[in-house]
Design a protein around this motif. Structure first.
Motif, PDB file in Angstrom:
ATOM      1  N   GLY A 152      -5.528  -1.012  -3.794  1.00  0.00           N
ATOM      2  CA  GLY A 152      -4.960  -0.051  -2.813  1.00  0.00           C
ATOM      3  C   GLY A 152      -3.004   0.525  -3.780  1.00  0.00           C
ATOM      4  N   VAL A 153      -3.136   0.374  -5.026  1.00  0.00           N
ATOM      5  CA  VAL A 153      -1.707   0.706  -5.096  1.00  0.00           C
ATOM      6  C   VAL A 153      -2.042   2.291  -5.634  1.00  0.00           C
ATOM      7  N   THR A 154      -0.828   3.097  -4.928  1.00  0.00           N
ATOM      8  CA  THR A 154      -1.039   4.479  -4.611  1.00  0.00           C
ATOM      9  C   THR A 154       0.031   6.107  -4.649  1.00  0.00           C
ATOM     10  N   PHE A 155      -0.087   6.670  -5.464  1.00  0.00           N
ATOM     11  CA  PHE A 155       1.382   7.364  -5.829  1.00  0.00           C
ATOM     12  C   PHE A 155       0.822   8.712  -4.589  1.00  0.00           C
ATOM     13  N   MET A 156       1.509   9.206  -4.234  1.00  0.00           N
ATOM     14  CA  MET A 156       2.305   9.823  -2.803  1.00  0.00           C
ATOM     15  C   MET A 156       3.051  10.778  -3.342  1.00  0.00           C
ATOM     16  N   CYS A 157       4.181  10.814  -4.105  1.00  0.00           N
ATOM     17  CA  CYS A 157       5.231  11.483  -3.950  1.00  0.00           C
ATOM     18  C   CYS A 157       5.120  11.759  -6.201  1.00  0.00           C
ATOM     19  N   GLY A 158       6.517  12.904  -6.492  1.00  0.00           N
ATOM     20  CA  GLY A 158       6.498  12.841  -7.978  1.00  0.00           C
ATOM     21  C   GLY A 158       6.984  12.023  -8.643  1.00  0.00           C
ATOM     22  N   ARG A 159       7.973  11.498  -8.064  1.00  0.00           N
ATOM     23  CA  ARG A 159       9.147   9.956  -9.000  1.00  0.00           C
ATOM     24  C   ARG A 159       9.461   9.307  -8.306  1.00  0.00           C
ATOM     25  N   ALA A 160       9.249   8.095  -8.276  1.00  0.00           N
ATOM     26  CA  ALA A 160      10.263   6.988  -7.406  1.00  0.00           C
ATOM     27  C   ALA A 160      11.055   7.715  -5.750  1.00  0.00           C
ATOM     28  N   CYS A 162       8.739   7.619  -2.766  1.00  0.00           N
ATOM     29  CA  CYS A 162       7.859   6.881  -1.242  1.00  0.00           C
ATOM     30  C   CYS A 162       7.561   5.725  -1.486  1.00  0.00           C
ATOM     31  N   GLY A 163       7.619   4.892  -2.132  1.00  0.00           N
ATOM     32  CA  GLY A 163       7.506   3.249  -2.535  1.00  0.00           C
ATOM     33  C   GLY A 163       6.413   3.309  -2.677  1.00  0.00           C
ATOM     34  N   THR A 164       4.755   3.840  -2.263  1.00  0.00           N
ATOM     35  CA  THR A 164       3.522   3.251  -2.008  1.00  0.00           C
ATOM     36  C   THR A 164       3.247   2.527  -2.664  1.00  0.00           C
ATOM     37  N   CYS A 165       3.786   3.187  -4.580  1.00  0.00           N
ATOM     38  CA  CYS A 165       3.032   2.406  -5.252  1.00  0.00           C
ATOM     39  C   CYS A 165       3.903   1.196  -6.001  1.00  0.00           C
ATOM     40  N   GLY A 191      12.750  -2.023   2.003  1.00  0.00           N
ATOM     41  CA  GLY A 191      12.997  -3.179   2.616  1.00  0.00           C
ATOM     42  C   GLY A 191      11.739  -4.206   1.035  1.00  0.00           C
ATOM     43  N   ALA A 192      11.616  -3.767   0.222  1.00  0.00           N
ATOM     44  CA  ALA A 192      10.725  -4.661  -0.763  1.00  0.00           C
ATOM     45  C   ALA A 192      11.772  -5.791  -1.570  1.00  0.00           C
ATOM     46  N   GLY A 193      11.277  -6.690  -2.225  1.00  0.00           N
ATOM     47  CA  GLY A 193      11.215  -8.033  -1.750  1.00  0.00           C
ATOM     48  C   GLY A 193      12.453  -7.858  -3.339  1.00  0.00           C
ATOM     49  N   PRO A 194      12.778  -8.508  -3.833  1.00  0.00           N
ATOM     50  CA  PRO A 194      13.769  -8.629  -5.339  1.00  0.00           C
ATOM     51  C   PRO A 194      13.033  -8.885  -6.558  1.00  0.00           C
ATOM     52  N   ASP A 195      11.525  -8.598  -6.160  1.00  0.00           N
ATOM     53  CA  ASP A 195      10.862  -8.781  -7.769  1.00  0.00           C
ATOM     54  C   ASP A 195       9.941  -7.526  -7.765  1.00  0.00           C
ATOM     55  N   ALA A 196      10.184  -6.486  -6.406  1.00  0.00           N
ATOM     56  CA  ALA A 196       9.376  -5.782  -6.685  1.00  0.00           C
ATOM     57  C   ALA A 196       9.327  -4.831  -7.383  1.00  0.00           C
ATOM     58  N   ARG A 197       8.337  -3.675  -7.844  1.00  0.00           N
ATOM     59  CA  ARG A 197       9.115  -2.188  -8.877  1.00  0.00           C
ATOM     60  C   ARG A 197       8.309  -1.436  -8.592  1.00  0.00           C
ATOM     61  N   LEU A 198       8.754   0.015  -8.856  1.00  0.00           N
ATOM     62  CA  LEU A 198       7.416   1.346  -8.659  1.00  0.00           C
ATOM     63  C   LEU A 198       7.001   1.213  -9.946  1.00  0.00           C
ATOM     64  N   MET A 199       5.829   1.538  -9.742  1.00  0.00           N
ATOM     65  CA  MET A 199       4.822   1.301 -10.836  1.00  0.00           C
ATOM     66  C   MET A 199       4.595   2.827 -11.965  1.00  0.00           C
ATOM     67  N   CYS A 200       5.613   3.962 -10.763  1.00  0.00           N
ATOM     68  CA  CYS A 200       4.934   5.473 -11.643  1.00  0.00           C
ATOM     69  C   CYS A 200       6.430   5.351 -12.127  1.00  0.00           C
ATOM     70  N   ASN A 201       7.656   4.052 -11.951  1.00  0.00           N
ATOM     71  CA  ASN A 201       8.742   4.339 -12.824  1.00  0.00           C
ATOM     72  C   ASN A 201       9.321   3.244 -13.949  1.00  0.00           C
ATOM     73  N   LEU A 202       7.868   2.675 -13.946  1.00  0.00           N
ATOM     74  CA  LEU A 202       7.821   0.838 -14.457  1.00  0.00           C
ATOM     75  C   LEU A 202       7.122   1.360 -15.592  1.00  0.00           C
TER      76      LEU A 202
END
Length: 220
Positions: A152-160, A162-165, A191-202
């Motif tokens: 369910g992890v998708t990529f909708m923007c260029g970089r960091a 949109c938050g979909t990832c 509104g992501a939690g404290p442990d959230a990261r974006l896969m496109c920037n990770l």
């Protein structure tokens, strides 16, 4: 003597997985400098000379250009004060002949972080093996399109942006790159939690270990 020293260096290079190659320019490589000074391949562009050669891989470390070592301990401190290791590497590449650009890379094979991504809607967890330092998770996932369907992890923007990832890091946070301001702003906006990261920037910053993540819940 000199011959023995050369043989010793050759053995050390072979053990480290060093590979010499000659490529035509433009190479079609995107290089990135890690925090420890290593310069690694973060992208091999499609239809490029490097891609056509089949010799360069994601995560390869550039250790020499021509006869010039570009490893951190080979560049004088006073030189680093004037430019980064990446700058020096690019300068040496620019000085190589157009059809005879010689580089030496150190393979990331056999090392790398393993990432487990929790499956979506009851699907099995999926695994990304051998994540090399400096190569973002998006690069690996887009190379395996089925991973998006299973996680369910998708990529909708260029970089960091949109938050979909966004994913929650459940284990291995210390093995990963630190979020920059742009990523922090996006995570806050969804509104992501404290442990959230974006896969496109990770990306990984370690050469071994295990990371576990799952798609993050959004409150906005």
């Amino acid at each position: 003597g000199a011959g023995a020293a050369r043989r010793a260096r050759a053995r050390a290079a072979a053990e480290a997985g060093d590979v010499k190659m000659t490529l035509e320019k433009p190479l079609g490589l995107v290089l990135e400098q890690l925090t420890d000074g290593r310069v690694v391949v973060s992208e091999v562009q499609q239809n490029s000379n490097a891609a056509a050669s089949g010799m360069v891989r994601l995560g390869d470390q550039i250790v020499a250009v021509g006869e010039q070592s570009v490893e951190a301990d080979a560049v004088p401190p006073e030189a680093v004060e004037r430019a980064t290791y990446l700058d020096w590497t690019l300068q040496f590449i620019s000085q190589q002949p157009p059809k005879d650009c010689r580089i030496t890379v150190r393979r990331a094979d056999g090392v790398g972080v393993t990432m487990w991504i929790e499956g979506a809607a009851g699907a099995d967890d999926v695994q990304i093996q051998g994540m090399a330092p400096g190569v973002d998770v998006r690069t690996y996932m887009e190379a395996q399109p089925s991973l998006a369907e299973h996680t369910g992890v998708t990529f909708m923007c260029g970089r960091a942006s949109c938050g979909t990832c966004a994913c929650d890091v459940l284990e291995g946070e210390e093995l990963l790159s630190v979020a920059d301001d742009g990523e922090e702003d996006t995570l806050f906006s969804i509104g992501a939690g404290p442990d959230a990261r974006l896969m496109c920037n990770l990306s990984a910053v370690a050469t071994s270990g295990t990371v576990r993540v799952r798609k993050a819940e959004r409150s906005k």
